[in-house]
Write an enzyme that holds these catalytic residues in place. Sequence first.
Site, PDB file in Angstrom:
ATOM      1  N   ARG A 199       0.784  -1.236   0.000  1.00  0.00           N
ATOM      2  CA  ARG A 199       0.000   0.000   0.000  1.00  0.00           C
ATOM      3  C   ARG A 199       0.814   1.284   0.000  1.00  0.00           C
ATOM      4  O   ARG A 199       0.234   2.364  -0.137  1.00  0.00           O
ATOM      5  CB  ARG A 199      -0.967  -0.010   1.189  1.00  0.00           C
ATOM      6  CG  ARG A 199      -2.130  -0.961   0.999  1.00  0.00           C
ATOM      7  CD  ARG A 199      -3.073  -0.921   2.161  1.00  0.00           C
ATOM      8  NE  ARG A 199      -2.409  -1.291   3.385  1.00  0.00           N
ATOM      9  CZ  ARG A 199      -2.204  -2.535   3.793  1.00  0.00           C
ATOM     10  NH1 ARG A 199      -2.631  -3.548   3.066  1.00  0.00           N
ATOM     11  NH2 ARG A 199      -1.566  -2.787   4.916  1.00  0.00           N
ATOM     12  N   GLY A 210      -0.320 -11.548   9.368  1.00  0.00           N
ATOM     13  CA  GLY A 210      -0.052 -12.976   9.504  1.00  0.00           C
ATOM     14  C   GLY A 210      -0.980 -13.720  10.449  1.00  0.00           C
ATOM     15  O   GLY A 210      -0.786 -14.914  10.671  1.00  0.00           O
ATOM     16  N   ASN A 214      -6.663  -8.656  14.738  1.00  0.00           N
ATOM     17  CA  ASN A 214      -7.532  -9.643  15.371  1.00  0.00           C
ATOM     18  C   ASN A 214      -6.709 -10.747  16.022  1.00  0.00           C
ATOM     19  O   ASN A 214      -5.483 -10.770  15.935  1.00  0.00           O
ATOM     20  CB  ASN A 214      -8.477 -10.232  14.323  1.00  0.00           C
ATOM     21  CG  ASN A 214      -7.719 -10.767  13.130  1.00  0.00           C
ATOM     22  OD1 ASN A 214      -7.322 -10.006  12.263  1.00  0.00           O
ATOM     23  ND2 ASN A 214      -7.476 -12.070  13.102  1.00  0.00           N
ATOM     24  N   ASP A 221     -12.621 -11.710  13.390  1.00  0.00           N
ATOM     25  CA  ASP A 221     -11.652 -10.998  12.543  1.00  0.00           C
ATOM     26  C   ASP A 221     -12.009  -9.517  12.444  1.00  0.00           C
ATOM     27  O   ASP A 221     -11.753  -8.868  11.435  1.00  0.00           O
ATOM     28  CB  ASP A 221     -11.577 -11.623  11.133  1.00  0.00           C
ATOM     29  CG  ASP A 221     -10.413 -11.076  10.294  1.00  0.00           C
ATOM     30  OD1 ASP A 221      -9.458 -10.554  10.898  1.00  0.00           O
ATOM     31  OD2 ASP A 221     -10.490 -11.152   9.061  1.00  0.00           O
ATOM     32  N   LYS A 241     -13.225  -2.538  11.174  1.00  0.00           N
ATOM     33  CA  LYS A 241     -14.065  -3.549  10.541  1.00  0.00           C
ATOM     34  C   LYS A 241     -15.405  -3.746  11.236  1.00  0.00           C
ATOM     35  O   LYS A 241     -16.380  -4.123  10.603  1.00  0.00           O
ATOM     36  CB  LYS A 241     -13.322  -4.898  10.549  1.00  0.00           C
ATOM     37  CG  LYS A 241     -12.313  -5.086   9.436  1.00  0.00           C
ATOM     38  CD  LYS A 241     -11.789  -6.522   9.500  1.00  0.00           C
ATOM     39  CE  LYS A 241     -10.819  -6.819   8.372  1.00  0.00           C
ATOM     40  NZ  LYS A 241     -10.345  -8.234   8.467  1.00  0.00           N
ATOM     41  N   ASN A 283     -12.324  -1.681   5.292  1.00  0.00           N
ATOM     42  CA  ASN A 283     -11.044  -2.375   5.345  1.00  0.00           C
ATOM     43  C   ASN A 283      -9.930  -1.336   5.197  1.00  0.00           C
ATOM     44  O   ASN A 283     -10.062  -0.218   5.710  1.00  0.00           O
ATOM     45  CB  ASN A 283     -11.014  -3.473   4.278  1.00  0.00           C
ATOM     46  CG  ASN A 283     -10.112  -4.633   4.662  1.00  0.00           C
ATOM     47  OD1 ASN A 283      -8.898  -4.459   4.761  1.00  0.00           O
ATOM     48  ND2 ASN A 283     -10.671  -5.800   4.903  1.00  0.00           N
ATOM     49  N   TRP A 284      -8.852  -1.657   4.487  1.00  0.00           N
ATOM     50  CA  TRP A 284      -7.716  -0.741   4.405  1.00  0.00           C
ATOM     51  C   TRP A 284      -7.912   0.385   3.409  1.00  0.00           C
ATOM     52  O   TRP A 284      -7.102   1.320   3.349  1.00  0.00           O
ATOM     53  CB  TRP A 284      -6.432  -1.493   4.056  1.00  0.00           C
ATOM     54  CG  TRP A 284      -6.564  -2.402   2.868  1.00  0.00           C
ATOM     55  CD1 TRP A 284      -6.807  -3.753   2.898  1.00  0.00           C
ATOM     56  CD2 TRP A 284      -6.508  -2.052   1.482  1.00  0.00           C
ATOM     57  NE1 TRP A 284      -6.900  -4.242   1.615  1.00  0.00           N
ATOM     58  CE2 TRP A 284      -6.719  -3.224   0.729  1.00  0.00           C
ATOM     59  CE3 TRP A 284      -6.297  -0.849   0.796  1.00  0.00           C
ATOM     60  CZ2 TRP A 284      -6.733  -3.239  -0.660  1.00  0.00           C
ATOM     61  CZ3 TRP A 284      -6.308  -0.864  -0.599  1.00  0.00           C
ATOM     62  CH2 TRP A 284      -6.526  -2.053  -1.311  1.00  0.00           C
ATOM     63  N   CYS A 342      -3.354 -21.569  -2.539  1.00  0.00           N
ATOM     64  CA  CYS A 342      -3.537 -21.128  -3.936  1.00  0.00           C
ATOM     65  C   CYS A 342      -4.655 -20.094  -4.021  1.00  0.00           C
ATOM     66  O   CYS A 342      -4.641 -19.205  -4.870  1.00  0.00           O
ATOM     67  CB  CYS A 342      -3.894 -22.308  -4.838  1.00  0.00           C
ATOM     68  SG  CYS A 342      -2.882 -23.773  -4.616  1.00  0.00           S
TER      69      CYS A 342
HETATM   70 CA    CA Z   1      -7.368 -10.571   9.967  1.00  0.00          CA
END
Ligand code: CA
Length: 712
Positions: A156, A216, A295, A340, A367, A427-428, A642
């Site tokens: 970002r 992460g 979170n 989350d 969120k 969100n972001w 994936c």
């Molecule tokens: Ca999260």
Amino acid sequence: MTNNKNGLTHPLYLLTVLSSVLLLATACSAPEEPEAPQATEATTGTVVDDVAMSDVSQGENWLAYGRDYSEQRYSTLDQINTTTVSNLSLDWYLDLPRDRGLVSTPLVVDGIMYFVGSMNRVRAVNAGSGQIIWEFDPNVSDNTGNDLRAGWDHNRGIGIWKDKVFAATWDGRLVAIDRANGKQVWSVRTFGAEQPLYITGAPKIFKGKVLIGNGGTENGPSRGYVTAYDAETGEQAWRFYIVPGNPADGFENDAMRMAAATWTGEWWKHGGGGNAWHGFTYDAELDQLYIGTGNGSPWNRKIRSPGGGDNLFLCSVVALDPDTGDYLWHYQTTPGESWDFNSNMDIVLADLDIDGHAVKALLHAPKNGFFYVIDRSNGALISAEPFTETTWATHVDMATGRPVEVAGARYEEGPASVSPMAWGAHNWHAMSYNPDAGLAYIPAMHMSASYSDDGVTIEDWKSTPFMEGDTLGVALVPDTKPDTVTSTLQAWDPVKGEIAWEIPLSGTWNAGTMTTAGNLVFQGRSSGDLVAYNANNGEELWTFNAGLGISAPPISYSIGSKQFISVLVGWGGGFAGIGGRTANQHGWAYGVHPRRLLTFSLNGNTEMPPVPPPMIPQPLSMPEFQVDLELAGQGAGMYGRCSFCHGGGAIAGGMAPDLRASVMVGSDEAFANVVRGGSASENGMPTFASLTDDELLALRHYVRLQAELTME
Ligand code: CA
């Protein structure tokens, strides 16, 4: 699993070749009036330091992620305004054929623009013409460990301090680059290459220090932290952990001791989470640093902290001493979070008049769907009102500052439908604030999902790193159907605590906002439209279709007397990868539409070259491929990593090829060459060298099953 270079001729590959030819012919538009600033001027003009980034009155530069320390994304320029914006037209563009997801905020200093694109490649270009001055490639694919592979495309933003540009890479490095020539000055690792962490955020720079965290919490057991480094040398100045570690090892500080009292069980075995991957704000007036925290790891508190507890400092705004990293205060938006509902979103500084009192406030729309106004001198809550549907909590109790939860919302009595859901009410995507209009502009999302931990063995649960299994401890099924997902652009009045105006938008994942003294708000949409609105009432005043979904926020700057608006065009971010049917409905299929940096002015007269129409990939028929359901089931578990690029259910959101439409999946040799052999690594396809023949076969059967299930 990118289109390979083996001469396979499926429609997507052909379209990629065709658009590349087009790009070569029109690589960069010729500027009409080259006001060519030289790279060497970078060290003799504006000194980018605390003084410059505190000056909200200057308009020519865009010095930091949120323009200046306020993070308001409010430009003081007004040449482009509600009256003149109808004349806004393309001034120059730069084609970016090697890029995919573009979500970043460019920076501008003295007529030179710096921006980061795919795989953390940083460029400096002439902000008056788009001519490239230098390019820095941190070679992300050579620096990741064996497993850190999923979703590694986007970032970002970058930071600038004096003569250096700072970039934080997916694989965990913080790199200082010489602004004059694009050469690396220093590089430090902020986590080990084999750790299940990654960076998508922009470094925050203040007082000669560079701060970065990481993401992460969904990648495996993770304990979040932020680290500040010396801007000159890269030497570590301090580190602040967001959640406590094992008490037996001793606590790093009193804040961790305090936090540990809000946890139960053996949380440290699961990491705890709290990773700070986005919202960092430095407050020069009060000399405080604010961190938006993540979170839990895992999401399900029954596993993470089985006896309950608020689990500090998850989902909080934490104020730190910028010199030492010492804890000052915190406000937790979602105590004991289980959905989350992280609080990593933008933290915007604003001076507000609340009931006749001047308040140094911070604005935060995380969120969980509530808009928070906090007195940043002490962390006291001023207001918290829902800006979207909040079915998990009825309201925030102003006496305690805590949300009043709805019974059952923690899926404690079976599956619970909750709104917002894990993608968040916000969100972001950048929120901006216009101090003239007194409004914050939020790219809001309206989604719900059913959360359930039925079938999860709470006592024996173990997280599997790198998304090879369950890393959440709860299953999530979106309730909202792709074509009913809605999003809105909301103008929020933080003094009244209510929506001033709201524009319904199609699909979801619309881009962040920027606002100006010309009484305008700019926003890119998932439809590809860049739109200018009247900041007071939301009236649409100007639209330009970029021919590809926009995910990055615009900026404004000036050279001489000329104001520019600039935006990166490249459908991207997590949802553009994993978002499945909801993301792919816009038709931004991989490799079809050119990625570009577009720049507008009131007297631009550049034509954007034609762009292919939206295209939704269709599954290929492969009658010769007999799907084995047992193999497909084995592949389903492995497909998790994936999915971050190739989409949930193998329906690609556009960031990477749709494997249901790939002939490569029909050939064990071609599939092995790309997935295990790395033959498409140049195109951004990671090499999964450790996969066995059996695993590759299972993956192919999973993809083909999804193709057959979705064939019309
Ligand atoms: Ca999260």
